[in-house]
Motif scaffolding. Structure first.
Motif, short mmCIF file in Angstrom:
data_model
loop_
_atom_site.label_atom_id
_atom_site.label_comp_id
_atom_site.label_asym_id
_atom_site.label_seq_id
_atom_site.Cartn_x
_atom_site.Cartn_y
_atom_site.Cartn_z
N UNK A 26 0.82 -1.21 0.00
CA UNK A 26 0.00 0.00 0.00
C UNK A 26 0.87 1.27 0.00
N UNK A 27 0.46 2.24 -0.83
CA UNK A 27 1.10 3.55 -0.93
C UNK A 27 2.56 3.50 -1.37
N UNK A 28 2.96 2.42 -2.01
CA UNK A 28 4.31 2.31 -2.55
C UNK A 28 4.26 2.65 -4.03
N UNK A 29 5.34 3.22 -4.55
CA UNK A 29 5.40 3.58 -5.96
C UNK A 29 6.04 2.43 -6.74
N UNK A 30 5.20 1.74 -7.52
CA UNK A 30 5.64 0.58 -8.29
C UNK A 30 5.80 0.97 -9.76
N UNK A 31 7.04 0.96 -10.26
CA UNK A 31 7.30 1.26 -11.66
C UNK A 31 7.12 -0.03 -12.47
N UNK A 32 6.27 0.05 -13.49
CA UNK A 32 6.03 -1.09 -14.36
C UNK A 32 7.24 -1.28 -15.28
N UNK A 33 7.86 -2.45 -15.20
CA UNK A 33 9.04 -2.74 -16.02
C UNK A 33 8.63 -3.06 -17.46
N UNK A 34 7.55 -3.81 -17.63
CA UNK A 34 7.09 -4.17 -18.98
C UNK A 34 6.83 -2.90 -19.78
N UNK A 35 7.48 -2.75 -20.89
CA UNK A 35 7.23 -1.63 -21.79
C UNK A 35 7.78 -0.30 -21.33
N UNK A 36 8.72 -0.28 -20.39
CA UNK A 36 9.23 1.00 -19.87
C UNK A 36 9.95 1.80 -20.95
N UNK A 37 10.52 1.12 -21.94
CA UNK A 37 11.23 1.86 -22.98
C UNK A 37 10.28 2.69 -23.84
N UNK A 38 8.99 2.28 -23.93
CA UNK A 38 8.02 3.07 -24.70
C UNK A 38 7.27 4.07 -23.83
N UNK A 39 6.89 3.64 -22.61
CA UNK A 39 6.05 4.49 -21.77
C UNK A 39 6.25 4.10 -20.31
N UNK A 40 6.66 5.05 -19.49
CA UNK A 40 6.84 4.78 -18.07
C UNK A 40 5.51 4.94 -17.35
N UNK A 41 5.20 3.95 -16.49
CA UNK A 41 3.98 3.99 -15.69
C UNK A 41 4.33 3.66 -14.24
N UNK A 42 3.79 4.46 -13.32
CA UNK A 42 3.98 4.22 -11.89
C UNK A 42 2.62 3.87 -11.29
N UNK A 43 2.54 2.71 -10.67
CA UNK A 43 1.30 2.22 -10.07
C UNK A 43 1.39 2.42 -8.56
N UNK A 104 3.01 -9.02 -15.22
CA UNK A 104 3.59 -7.68 -15.16
C UNK A 104 4.59 -7.66 -14.00
N UNK A 105 5.75 -7.09 -14.25
CA UNK A 105 6.82 -7.00 -13.26
C UNK A 105 6.97 -5.55 -12.84
N UNK A 106 7.01 -5.30 -11.54
CA UNK A 106 7.10 -3.95 -10.99
C UNK A 106 8.28 -3.85 -10.03
N UNK A 107 8.89 -2.67 -9.99
CA UNK A 107 9.96 -2.39 -9.03
C UNK A 107 9.51 -1.25 -8.14
N UNK A 108 9.65 -1.46 -6.83
CA UNK A 108 9.27 -0.44 -5.85
C UNK A 108 10.37 0.62 -5.80
N UNK A 109 10.03 1.84 -6.16
CA UNK A 109 11.01 2.93 -6.18
C UNK A 109 10.75 3.95 -5.08
N UNK A 110 9.89 3.62 -4.13
CA UNK A 110 9.53 4.57 -3.08
C UNK A 110 10.77 5.07 -2.33
N UNK A 111 11.70 4.19 -2.02
CA UNK A 111 12.89 4.57 -1.26
C UNK A 111 14.14 4.63 -2.13
#
Length: 196
Positions: A26-43, A104-111
């Motif tokens: 909860x409330x963590x910033x998850x960057x979607x790895x799939x397709x990051x080279x075309x469009x960055x999305x943070x979930x 879908x693979x996500x990386x937590x970038x909150x910290x």
């Protein structure tokens, strides 16, 4: 379909509500790895079942629901999808589509201080993350060493470094992990010191 995911990304741990929900999800910033080279999305999964998807040009608000254990339903632009959630570790989340061989693979970038905007950024992030992890493991671990045909130890890498610094032993002495029976890996103190 689970075999496809687990063959692609081994050693996944299922989402555990008690362990993961509040502190890792909860409330963590998850960057979607799939397709990051075309469009960055943070979930960002919010407590009130709101899912915010932030893109360069807009923020979309949609919804998510935890159905049972580690199965979620997520409302997307394509309709409602059902996914199973897994963690590779505390910073890597995998959502496995239940109706297709897709995940879908996500990386937590909150910290994390730097931006993840490309495949290269992700590679740097993962390299640094696992380098630190290896350093921590090596730092806390103990090793035996051979000096002048005699075995000594166990010692931590810090203790071995101190002995080398004081010139009590050579940095080129062979070492073995306390869980190994021999020195066949040909690892030397200097190799351990480089990882710190």
């Amino acid at each position: 379909m689970n075999d496809y995911l687990h063959n692609t990304i081994p050693n996944l741990k299922p989402f555990d509500y008690e362990r993961h929900h509040d502190s890792h999800f909860i409330n963590q910033q998850w960057v979607l790895v799939n397709g990051i080279s075309e469009k960055k999305s943070i979930y960002t999964f919010r407590d009130d079942n709101i899912l915010e998807i932030e893109r360069k040009d807009a923020t979309i608000k949609t919804s998510w629901t935890l159905s049972i254990h580690n199965i979620f339903t997520i409302e997307t632009e394509d309709g409602i999808i059902t996914v199973k959630a897994y963690f590779k570790d505390d910073d890597i989340l995998v959502l496995n589509h239940q109706d297709k061989e897709e995940f879908a693979l996500y990386i937590n970038t909150t910290n994390y201080d730097d931006e993840l905007n490309s495949v290269e950024d992700i590679q740097s992030f993962l390299k640094e993350k696992y380098r630190k992890k290896v350093s921590n493991v090596i730092y806390e671990h103990e090793f035996y060493y051979i000096s002048e045909s005699e075995e000594f130890g166990p010692n931590t890498v810090e203790e071995l470094s101190e002995k080398v610094k004081n010139e009590d032993i050579s940095a080129y002495c062979f070492v073995r992990d306390i869980n190994e029976d021999d020195y066949s890996k040909r690892l030397r103190i200097v190799d351990l010191m480089q990882e710190l």
